[in-house]
Scaffold this motif. Structure first.
Motif, short mmCIF file in Angstrom:
data_model
loop_
_atom_site.label_atom_id
_atom_site.label_comp_id
_atom_site.label_asym_id
_atom_site.label_seq_id
_atom_site.Cartn_x
_atom_site.Cartn_y
_atom_site.Cartn_z
N MET A 184 36.29 39.72 41.75
CA MET A 184 35.44 40.14 43.72
C MET A 184 34.28 39.87 42.92
O MET A 184 33.62 39.54 43.56
CB MET A 184 36.08 41.34 43.66
CG MET A 184 37.20 41.76 43.62
SD MET A 184 37.78 41.23 45.67
CE MET A 184 36.92 42.91 46.30
N GLY A 185 33.10 39.90 42.18
CA GLY A 185 31.49 39.54 41.98
C GLY A 185 31.54 38.46 41.71
O GLY A 185 30.54 38.18 42.38
N ALA A 186 32.73 37.70 41.06
CA ALA A 186 32.53 36.24 41.37
C ALA A 186 32.36 35.94 43.00
O ALA A 186 31.43 35.34 43.87
CB ALA A 186 32.97 35.14 40.85
N LEU A 214 36.29 42.12 52.12
CA LEU A 214 34.76 41.84 51.30
C LEU A 214 34.06 40.70 51.93
O LEU A 214 32.82 40.80 52.17
CB LEU A 214 34.90 40.72 49.45
CG LEU A 214 34.54 40.94 49.34
CD1 LEU A 214 34.20 40.83 47.28
CD2 LEU A 214 32.94 39.01 49.35
N MET A 215 34.68 39.35 53.21
CA MET A 215 34.15 38.80 53.26
C MET A 215 34.14 39.25 54.86
O MET A 215 32.88 38.75 55.56
CB MET A 215 35.59 37.29 53.46
CG MET A 215 35.58 36.74 52.20
SD MET A 215 36.53 35.81 52.03
CE MET A 215 36.25 34.41 50.72
N VAL A 318 36.58 30.15 40.46
CA VAL A 318 36.93 31.13 39.74
C VAL A 318 38.32 32.35 39.06
O VAL A 318 39.18 31.79 39.76
CB VAL A 318 36.65 32.64 41.43
CG1 VAL A 318 37.25 33.50 40.92
CG2 VAL A 318 36.08 32.15 42.01
N GLY A 319 37.65 32.60 38.03
CA GLY A 319 38.98 33.25 36.58
C GLY A 319 38.36 34.55 36.55
O GLY A 319 37.15 35.19 37.02
N SER A 320 39.38 34.93 36.31
CA SER A 320 38.76 36.49 35.69
C SER A 320 40.38 36.50 34.64
O SER A 320 41.31 35.95 34.00
CB SER A 320 39.65 37.04 36.66
OG SER A 320 39.83 38.59 36.50
N ALA A 321 40.18 38.06 33.78
CA ALA A 321 40.68 38.44 32.86
C ALA A 321 41.91 39.51 32.80
O ALA A 321 42.42 40.15 32.82
CB ALA A 321 39.78 38.82 31.37
N GLY A 332 34.64 38.79 34.58
CA GLY A 332 35.19 37.18 35.42
C GLY A 332 34.32 35.82 35.29
O GLY A 332 33.28 36.32 34.55
N TRP A 333 34.14 34.66 35.54
CA TRP A 333 34.26 33.81 35.87
C TRP A 333 33.83 32.91 36.81
O TRP A 333 34.36 32.60 38.04
CB TRP A 333 34.20 33.04 34.35
CG TRP A 333 35.26 32.52 34.35
CD1 TRP A 333 35.47 31.70 34.56
CD2 TRP A 333 36.32 33.22 33.55
NE1 TRP A 333 37.66 31.79 34.37
CE2 TRP A 333 36.99 33.12 33.32
CE3 TRP A 333 36.32 34.53 32.80
CZ2 TRP A 333 39.21 32.36 33.51
CZ3 TRP A 333 37.57 35.17 32.18
CH2 TRP A 333 38.56 34.15 32.34
N VAL A 334 32.62 32.04 37.25
CA VAL A 334 33.55 30.67 37.61
C VAL A 334 32.79 29.48 37.87
O VAL A 334 31.03 29.40 36.23
CB VAL A 334 31.57 31.34 38.93
CG1 VAL A 334 31.23 29.76 39.82
CG2 VAL A 334 31.40 32.00 39.67
N ARG A 335 32.99 28.72 37.45
CA ARG A 335 32.84 27.31 37.31
C ARG A 335 32.28 26.20 38.11
O ARG A 335 32.97 26.02 39.24
CB ARG A 335 33.84 26.30 36.63
CG ARG A 335 34.23 25.14 36.29
CD ARG A 335 35.13 24.53 35.62
NE ARG A 335 34.86 23.33 35.00
CZ ARG A 335 34.75 22.01 35.67
NH1 ARG A 335 34.28 22.48 37.23
NH2 ARG A 335 33.93 21.06 35.64
N ALA A 336 31.04 25.35 38.35
CA ALA A 336 30.60 24.96 39.24
C ALA A 336 29.83 24.30 38.86
O ALA A 336 29.13 24.28 37.42
CB ALA A 336 30.34 26.06 40.31
#
Length: 492
Positions: A184-186, A214-215, A318-321, A332-336
């Motif tokens: 969600m933070g990502a 959220l959007m 976007v990934g997350s544990a 979480g994480w963002v790959r870009a």
């Protein structure tokens, strides 16, 4: 709220069943119940100004007298407040909690009497949570001598996540990773960077309820794109048309065991969507939080969506544990592309200085020791057992409900045999089962005839959940589930 918008949401509700003796409620009563239900569901916000009586009457093709009587009934019950010259706005009766708009977990102290099917999350896979925290504590001392702020994430964890993508055949540098406070933070950070107020965002229909909300809160204009029936995944003809005609700034998709339907997009769909997004100039946000949760061993998983855009210029992953490991581990994480990551990190400083160091160290320990794979296997086993138990119980107690059993993920998307999902959710509160209705996962009241059931209960609890859902159906069919005598509180 405009008259046309409110009318659309009211029409999306199925007609309230006739009560004993076959008598339908008066038109004003049905209208009042419909507005109340929208407020209880959080689909019409509290304190939202409602249209004038004449405007709503025209939009619904009913008499002004009907609307006036409905408004009066709502005022008497505490769901509407009015002031001469200022109009009327929604409310909740004094002493009752505000309806939640998302799918927040039920407080632990309430779990004794209520079966919670609202939150698609499982208990932590032990002993791996304890071992990860112990490992993190051992690695903490050097970090304790620093300021502790790492806006892009701990370098060690960024490198670990990048290496895992590289091992999948998707070359990735640490500079392409930002660690966030959950998925969600990502996505919140991405929306604020790419989609200002009024920007269009294309979303699957249905889609994950909390992300849709959220959007909305960010001021986005959501453009729904219908999914194929069952587990078919994306309808690429619809996606191409929306991306071409609406030109959305962002598109949000869940390619792996989609929430809520459980669909798994195939490799050709992934390739085609990336190409269509690139051609339209749309940034494609791909939520991979369910990727590791394949429940059937014979699944041949397609390549990640970012494999078709390795540089990360079109696809933000976007990934997350939280789903694969534990919802209490907010990592979480963002790959870009590196320049996108730099922009996200710079923007983050004004809202979120960084993700907790100890939790990052715990995930880094898991991924570096093989504990992640073992913990995920525990999670798969739990979810598989729960899925099979829930499917068996629902088929036994509610044989007219329709669904396709997904082969992964955490959710079952169910057509409720002509019963209003919104009314079923409210009736469920009365019989001790909490279930989110279909419209939470759609735009403008879609999916009234659906509910989402997560794989969070098993054995006797799954059996009892199905029994209570059947009891809630009986309440709705009798007309007693949602009406003037219904309870005034509702937890989303």
């Amino acid at each position: 709220m405009g008259a046309a918008q409110l009318a659309r949401q009211l029409r999306s509700q199925q007609a309230r069943p006739t009560g004993p003796g076959g008598r339908k409620p008066p038109a004003y009563r049905a209208l009042a119940d419909g507005v109340r239900l929208l407020v209880l569901e959080g689909r019409v916000p509290v304190a939202a100004r409602l249209p004038a009586e004449r405007e709503l009457a025209l939009a619904l093709s009913v008499s002004r007298t009907t609307v006036a009587a409905a408004y009066e009934a709502l005022r008497a019950e505490g769901f509407l407040e009015s002031r001469r010259g200022a109009g009327s706005w929604t409310a909740v009766p004094a002493g009752n909690p505000l309806p939640a708009r998302g799918l927040e977990p039920l407080p632990p102290e309430s779990l004794g009497s209520m079966i919670d099917l609202g939150c698609a999350a499982l208990p932590a896979p032990e002993p791996w949570l304890t071992r990860a925290v112990q490992g993190a504590l051992e690695e903490l001392p050097p970090y304790a001598h620093t300021h502790g702020d790492y806006p892009a994430g701990l370098p060690a964890l960024r490198r670990m996540i990048a290496d895992r993508y590289t091992a999948l055949g998707i070359p990735t540098m640490p500079e392409q990773i930002m660690v966030t406070t959950g998925a969600m933070g990502a996505i919140d950070a991405i929306c604020h960077l790419f989609a200002g107020r009024g920007e269009r965002i294309a979303v699957e229909s249905p889609s994950y309820a909390n992300i849709l909300q959220l959007m909305r809160e960010a001021g986005a204009r959501l453009v729904p794109v219908a999914m194929e029936e069952g587990l078919g995944g994306w309808d690429m003809n619809r996606w191409r048309q929306v991306l071409r005609d609406a030109a959305p700034r962002l598109a949000y998709v869940v390619a792996d065991f989609h929430n809520p339907t459980g669909a798994l997009a195939d490799e050709q769909q992934r390739r085609d969507l990336v190409e269509a997004a690139r051609s339209a100039g749309t940034v494609l946000v791909v939520d991979e939080t369910m990727n590791e949760l394949r429940l059937d061993a014979d699944i041949d998983m397609p390549r990640r969506v970012c494999a078709f855009d390795p540089a990360g210029s079109t696809v933000l992953t976007v990934g997350s544990a939280s789903k694969a490991f534990w919802a209490g581990m907010r990592i979480g994480w963002v790959r870009a592309a590196p320049d996108v990551i730099r922009s996200l990190v710079a923007a983050r400083a004004y809202a979120d200085m960084g993700t907790p160091v100890l939790e990052q160290l715990a995930i880094n320990w898991l991924m570096g020791t093989g504990g992640w794979e073992q913990a995920v296997e525990v999670r798969r086993s739990q979810a598989r057992e729960n899925r099979d138990a829930l499917v068996t119980a629902v088929r036994r107690e509610l044989p007219d409900w329709e669904f396709t059993v997904p082969r992964g993920g955490l959710t079952l998307w169910v057509r409720t045999g002509g019963i209003s999902g919104s009314r079923l959710a409210v009736a469920g509160e009365r019989v001790g089962v909490r279930v989110p209705s279909g419209p939470r996962f759609g735009v403008d009241g879609a999916f009234e005839g659906y509910v989402r059931l997560p794989f969070t209960v098993s054995g006797p609890v799954a059996d009892e959940a199905a029994v209570r859902l059947a009891a809630a159906v009986d309440l709705v069919r009798s007309g007693a589930g949602v009406g003037a005598d219904a309870p005034r509180s509702f937890v989303a």
